[in-house]
Design a protein around this motif. Structure first.
Motif, PDB file in Angstrom:
ATOM      1  N   GLN A  30      30.253  -6.053  76.373  1.00 56.28           N
ATOM      2  CA  GLN A  30      28.677  -5.285  76.428  1.00 56.28           C
ATOM      3  C   GLN A  30      27.874  -4.198  76.010  1.00 56.28           C
ATOM      4  O   GLN A  30      26.540  -4.287  76.508  1.00 56.28           O
ATOM      5  N   TYR A  31      28.346  -3.382  74.820  1.00 55.28           N
ATOM      6  CA  TYR A  31      27.272  -3.535  74.245  1.00 55.28           C
ATOM      7  C   TYR A  31      27.127  -3.621  72.329  1.00 55.28           C
ATOM      8  O   TYR A  31      27.885  -4.180  71.878  1.00 55.28           O
ATOM      9  N   ASP A  32      25.469  -3.613  72.092  1.00 51.24           N
ATOM     10  CA  ASP A  32      25.319  -4.333  70.390  1.00 51.24           C
ATOM     11  C   ASP A  32      26.067  -2.876  69.711  1.00 51.24           C
ATOM     12  O   ASP A  32      26.717  -3.003  68.402  1.00 51.24           O
ATOM     13  N   SER A  33      25.959  -1.730  70.416  1.00 49.78           N
ATOM     14  CA  SER A  33      26.685  -0.777  69.373  1.00 49.78           C
ATOM     15  C   SER A  33      26.906   0.630  70.365  1.00 49.78           C
ATOM     16  O   SER A  33      25.970   0.483  71.103  1.00 49.78           O
ATOM     17  N   ILE A  34      27.147   1.935  69.897  1.00 50.58           N
ATOM     18  CA  ILE A  34      28.325   2.499  70.174  1.00 50.58           C
ATOM     19  C   ILE A  34      27.800   4.315  69.315  1.00 50.58           C
ATOM     20  O   ILE A  34      28.711   3.933  68.117  1.00 50.58           O
ATOM     21  N   GLN A  35      27.279   5.588  69.523  1.00 50.21           N
ATOM     22  CA  GLN A  35      27.500   6.468  68.976  1.00 50.21           C
ATOM     23  C   GLN A  35      28.996   7.352  68.745  1.00 50.21           C
ATOM     24  O   GLN A  35      28.713   7.283  70.422  1.00 50.21           O
ATOM     25  N   SER A  36      28.484   7.926  67.949  1.00 56.83           N
ATOM     26  CA  SER A  36      30.089   8.819  69.094  1.00 56.83           C
ATOM     27  C   SER A  36      29.162   9.690  70.587  1.00 56.83           C
ATOM     28  O   SER A  36      28.484   9.907  70.182  1.00 56.83           O
ATOM     29  N   PHE A  37      30.595   9.916  71.346  1.00 56.20           N
ATOM     30  CA  PHE A  37      30.096  10.824  71.676  1.00 56.20           C
ATOM     31  C   PHE A  37      30.724  12.462  71.574  1.00 56.20           C
ATOM     32  O   PHE A  37      31.044  12.545  71.372  1.00 56.20           O
ATOM     33  N   HIS A  38      29.352  12.912  72.513  1.00 62.70           N
ATOM     34  CA  HIS A  38      29.301  14.135  72.186  1.00 62.70           C
ATOM     35  C   HIS A  38      28.627  14.946  73.867  1.00 62.70           C
ATOM     36  O   HIS A  38      27.734  13.695  74.869  1.00 62.70           O
ATOM     37  N   LEU A  39      30.043  15.649  74.485  1.00 64.11           N
ATOM     38  CA  LEU A  39      29.880  16.081  75.655  1.00 64.11           C
ATOM     39  C   LEU A  39      29.819  14.789  77.236  1.00 64.11           C
ATOM     40  O   LEU A  39      29.029  15.019  77.954  1.00 64.11           O
ATOM     41  N   ASN A  40      30.473  13.741  76.162  1.00 65.65           N
ATOM     42  CA  ASN A  40      30.826  12.696  77.213  1.00 65.65           C
ATOM     43  C   ASN A  40      29.492  11.645  77.818  1.00 65.65           C
ATOM     44  O   ASN A  40      29.747  11.156  78.895  1.00 65.65           O
ATOM     45  N   LEU A  41      28.897  12.229  76.746  1.00 65.13           N
ATOM     46  CA  LEU A  41      27.943  10.577  76.779  1.00 65.13           C
ATOM     47  C   LEU A  41      27.624  10.296  75.179  1.00 65.13           C
ATOM     48  O   LEU A  41      28.283  11.277  74.568  1.00 65.13           O
ATOM     49  N   ALA A  42      27.053   9.115  75.140  1.00 63.17           N
ATOM     50  CA  ALA A  42      26.734   8.416  74.019  1.00 63.17           C
ATOM     51  C   ALA A  42      25.650   7.876  74.112  1.00 63.17           C
ATOM     52  O   ALA A  42      24.728   7.563  75.291  1.00 63.17           O
ATOM     53  N   ILE A  43      24.875   7.662  73.367  1.00 64.61           N
ATOM     54  CA  ILE A  43      23.580   6.209  72.858  1.00 64.61           C
ATOM     55  C   ILE A  43      24.274   5.322  72.982  1.00 64.61           C
ATOM     56  O   ILE A  43      24.857   5.053  71.892  1.00 64.61           O
ATOM     57  N   ALA A  44      24.097   4.502  73.545  1.00 66.15           N
ATOM     58  CA  ALA A  44      24.697   3.091  72.894  1.00 66.15           C
ATOM     59  C   ALA A  44      22.994   1.928  73.062  1.00 66.15           C
ATOM     60  O   ALA A  44      22.040   2.434  73.912  1.00 66.15           O
ATOM     61  N   SER A  45      23.533   1.131  72.231  1.00 64.98           N
ATOM     62  CA  SER A  45      22.337  -0.088  72.594  1.00 64.98           C
ATOM     63  C   SER A  45      22.624  -1.498  73.072  1.00 64.98           C
ATOM     64  O   SER A  45      24.034  -1.601  72.803  1.00 64.98           O
ATOM     65  N   PHE A  46      22.161  -2.567  73.498  1.00 67.08           N
ATOM     66  CA  PHE A  46      21.933  -3.403  73.878  1.00 67.08           C
ATOM     67  C   PHE A  46      20.825  -3.879  73.994  1.00 67.08           C
ATOM     68  O   PHE A  46      19.651  -4.066  74.609  1.00 67.08           O
TER      69      PHE A  46
END
Length: 131
Positions: free
Chosen positions: A1-17
């Protein structure tokens, strides 16, 4: 579903697709869609959105867009305020995206010591005669 996901920080994460970036929450729900060239943490509790050469801002706590990617620059001002520029004009917005100081200035800085904004308005140079 995602190409990459960065570490979660306070329940949010930067992801790429497919080469674009968005934000997801810890349940994997997409909060900010895959339409940004870059997303980065900004000034402790915000995410800076970049689409082309334009910038926007997201509140880190709830993933809500404060303002869309339509500004040339975004600089932190006093707590909860941002000095932003668009087409060479500067103004100040709050974290609800409301205008605090209108876009009437050629530059604005926040003086921490005096706890106030200082704005400059460019004027047309004039020649003066000695007579």
């Amino acid at each position: 579903q995602y190409d990459s996901i960065q570490s979660f920080h306070l329940n949010l994460a930067i992801a790429s697709f497919q080469g674009q970036y968005g934000l997801i929450n810890s349940q994997g729900k997409v909060l900010i869609p895959w339409e940004y060239d870059q997303i980065s943490l900004f000034h402790k509790k915000y995410y800076l959105l970049q689409k082309g050469r334009r910038l926007g801002l997201v509140h880190h706590g709830n993933g809500r867009i404060i303002f869309n990617a339509k500004f040339d620059t975004i600089t932190p001002g006093e707590e909860g305020h941002f000095i932003v520029s668009r087409q060479g004009k500067f103004g100040v917005l709050d974290e609800q995206g409301l205008t605090v100081i209108p876009f009437d200035y050629h530059s604005i800085v926040y003086d921490v010591t005096r706890q106030e904004y200082l704005g400059a308005i460019e004027t047309t140079p004039q020649e003066f005669s000695k007579n």
